[in-house]
Design an enzyme around this catalytic site. Structure first.
Site, mmCIF file in Angstrom:
data_model
loop_
_atom_site.group_PDB
_atom_site.id
_atom_site.type_symbol
_atom_site.label_atom_id
_atom_site.label_comp_id
_atom_site.label_asym_id
_atom_site.label_seq_id
_atom_site.Cartn_x
_atom_site.Cartn_y
_atom_site.Cartn_z
ATOM 1 N N GLU A 164 1.215 34.457 -9.197
ATOM 2 C CA GLU A 164 1.233 32.983 -9.260
ATOM 3 C C GLU A 164 2.257 32.617 -10.314
ATOM 4 O O GLU A 164 2.019 32.826 -11.500
ATOM 5 C CB GLU A 164 -0.126 32.431 -9.699
ATOM 6 C CG GLU A 164 -1.303 32.819 -8.842
ATOM 7 C CD GLU A 164 -1.330 32.082 -7.518
ATOM 8 O OE1 GLU A 164 -0.445 31.222 -7.282
ATOM 9 O OE2 GLU A 164 -2.224 32.369 -6.719
ATOM 10 N N CYS A 224 1.390 24.798 -14.434
ATOM 11 C CA CYS A 224 2.312 25.367 -13.443
ATOM 12 C C CYS A 224 2.585 24.402 -12.305
ATOM 13 O O CYS A 224 3.664 24.393 -11.737
ATOM 14 C CB CYS A 224 1.804 26.710 -12.934
ATOM 15 S SG CYS A 224 0.104 26.657 -12.399
ATOM 16 N N LYS A 236 -5.912 41.148 -19.504
ATOM 17 C CA LYS A 236 -4.993 41.055 -20.658
ATOM 18 C C LYS A 236 -4.619 39.586 -20.812
ATOM 19 O O LYS A 236 -3.769 39.071 -20.097
ATOM 20 C CB LYS A 236 -3.736 41.892 -20.358
ATOM 21 C CG LYS A 236 -3.027 42.464 -21.578
ATOM 22 C CD LYS A 236 -2.486 41.438 -22.567
ATOM 23 C CE LYS A 236 -1.163 40.824 -22.119
ATOM 24 N NZ LYS A 236 -0.769 39.700 -23.013
ATOM 25 N N GLU A 288 12.216 25.325 -14.792
ATOM 26 C CA GLU A 288 10.882 25.007 -15.306
ATOM 27 C C GLU A 288 10.951 24.862 -16.829
ATOM 28 O O GLU A 288 11.284 25.806 -17.538
ATOM 29 C CB GLU A 288 9.895 26.124 -14.943
ATOM 30 C CG GLU A 288 8.490 25.799 -15.366
ATOM 31 C CD GLU A 288 7.462 26.834 -14.916
ATOM 32 O OE1 GLU A 288 7.659 28.027 -15.183
ATOM 33 O OE2 GLU A 288 6.461 26.425 -14.292
#
Ligand code: NAI
Ligand code: MG
Length: 492
Positions: free
Chosen positions: A262, A296, A187, A395
């Protein structure tokens, strides 16, 4: 520099992208679609099937059937090698088309997108080598028994991936899953659904049997959620936000599927006074601004030792200002827009927060002018940042660097580790002992010394703390996409 022409095969593909379920191009059961936006204009450029629960059910059923009848698992391992290697080669052969699709969909410079295609192809070629190279065991026993351990695939896998490196993330999930004999439902992110669809077509062309690799496009809370909680999925591999990672974990409870996550990061990049300043500056600049900061592992907290703080900051600003913002398809573009209106609002919102918190904008500081309708943000450097500020803890996932002054080695390690994340970190120094001491002290899944950002198909990747758990790449993915079965034989 001239804008590259959109290739005819790209235009053709964009006419009617379809999901791939059981090897067949498929519309969403309910006939719904969603629009995918070109971040450099803010305009829709393709309509994609909006798969829902029914489509995930169909894809999981196709993957289950393909797994149980062993059309893939039972192949001679060398045959799986051949097919996966061919898929790696097909990615290379179709690089121009795939790179343009990605550049349009994600807003990333086409040069960066081609690099991404190279990496994705490499990951397939790397895992192509594995089917012939993992073994079970023969166990110690007395003469009356024979005991051995088989290493078998896990079954039907689900991959849920983000929009920042769509093809690389797809390769990290699909290549090891298939190498180990599993089947998979992928997906992709709703912001960047296109290359995953093309990848599934190429997999068929390479000889991956129908139903082994299925792609359902759709929204996170619909298709993503349905896949994460599906009772017939044996393993889910997720890359994305820490917030959604928690939801995946909850959704997996029902059938206790295996989960690897992750997640996000706020990675420290430590520059000591004895570093090669020229290299440290240039690489740190790419380390935080590459892909518009949507990485990331981005080195978003730059910890600089006091004696060189001002000099480093000046050259970082100079390097940042030399980067060319522009449309993704122009070949000399260094940085494109961010991926969506949502990210644009989030990133510019954080820039305002940083100003309010009392950090100093030394370059950038808001939306970039002159790009009508596109989601362009100026690469922004904050100085005078304290590690407890929001812009140092959360973040942002955009082109925003926080420069923090540190006194010495101990302060650098303490500050570096003072975050809920632990994905990556870097150290710049010419003293190898210092580098190794600091590397040992850092709580992160990856530590780079005198560089920033490389990954390799053979090198494990994953997070400490709330950056997730489970490791991907190398032998680690072989372990997580297989399970062992011990067989006891009585010889008496
Ligand atoms: P996200 O975590 O919502 O999206 C990642 C994937 O998860 C997409 O495929 C999405 O469709 C899917 N998803 C979303 N909600 C889901 C649910 N309830 N169940 C199952 N799947 C679901 O990331 P988003 O919203 O695009 O970005 C938000 C923030 O997340 C970014 O600003 C960034 O901070 C972080 N992020 C981190 C990434 C990383 O690589 N560490 C990648 C993308 C985003
Ligand atoms: Mg989201």
């Amino acid at each position: 520099m001239a804008q590259a022409e959109v290739l005819p095969e790209v235009t053709k593909f964009l006419e009617a992208p379809k999901m791939l379920i059981g090897g067949k191009p498929t519309e969403a059961t309910r006939g719904q679609t969603f629009e995918t936006i070109d971040p450099s204009t803010g305009k829709s450029f393709a309509e994609v099937p909006r798969g829902g629960v029914e489509d995930i059910d169909a894809a999981v059923a196709a993957a289950r059937e393909a797994f149980e009848d062993r059309r893939w698992t039972s192949l001679r391992p060398g045959k799986r090698t051949e097919i996966l290697y061919k898929l790696g080669e097909l990615i290379k052969r179709n690089m121009a088309e795939l790179s343009q699709l990605e550049a349009l969909d994600a807003g990333k410079p086409v040069s960066l997108a081609s690099g991404e295609m190279w990496v994705a192809g490499d990951v397939f070629r790397y895992y192509a080598g594995w089917p012939t190279k993992f073994f079970g065991e023969t166990n110690p026993s007395d003469d009356n028994s024979f005991i051995f351990t088989l290493r078998e695939p896990v079954g039907v896998c689900g991959g849920i991936i983000p929009w920042n490196f769509p093809m690389v993330m797809a390769s990290w999930k699909v290549a090891p899953a298939l190498a180990c004999g599993n089947t998979i439902v992928l997906k992709p992110a709703e912001q960047t659904p296109l290359t995953a669809l093309r990848l599934a077509e190429l997999a068929l062309e390479a000889g991956v049997p129908e139903g082994v690799f299925n792609v359902v496009t759709g929204l996170g809370p619909e298709a993503g959620q349905a896949l994460a909680q599906h009772p017939d999925v044996d393993k889910i591999a997720f890359t994305g936000s820490t917030e959604v990672g928690r939801k995946i974990l909850h959704a997996s409870e029902g059938n206790l599927k295996r989960v690897s996550l992750e997640l996000g990061g706020k990675s420290p990049n430590i520059v000591f006074a004895d570093a090669n300043l020229k290299r440290a500056t240039k690489t740190s600049m790419y380390g935080v601004f590459s892909n518009s900061g949507q990485v990331c592992t981005a080195g978003t907290r730059i910890l600089v030792e006091k004696p060189i703080h001002d000099e480093f900051l000046n050259s970082l600003v100079e390097a940042t200002q030399s980067m060319k913002l522009g449309p993704p398809l122009e070949e000399d573009t260094g940085m494109g827009p961010v991926v969506s209106q949502e990210q644009f609002d989030r990133v510019t919102g954080y820039i305002e927060i940083g100003k309010k918190e009392g950090a100093e904008v030394v370059t950038g500081g808001g939306p970039a002018e002159g790009f009508d309708g596109g989601y362009y943000v100026q690469p922004t450097v904050f100085a005078g940042v304290r590690n407890d500020m929001q812009i140092a803890q959360e973040e942002i996932f955009g082109p925003v660097a926080a420069v923090i002054e540190v006194d010495d080695v101990d302060a650098a390690i303490t500050t570096a580790n003072d975050t809920m994340y632990g994905l990556a970190a870097a150290v710049w120094t010419s003293d190898i002992s210092k580098a190794l001491r600091v590397a040992r002290g850092l709580k992160a899944g990856t530590v780079w010394v005198n560089t920033y950002g490389p990954t390799d198909a053979s090198v494990s990747f994953g997070g400490y703390k709330q950056s997730g758990f489970g490791r991907e790449l190398g032998v680690h993915s072989i372990e997580t996409y297989t399970q062992t079965k011990s067989v006891w034989v009585n010889l008496k």
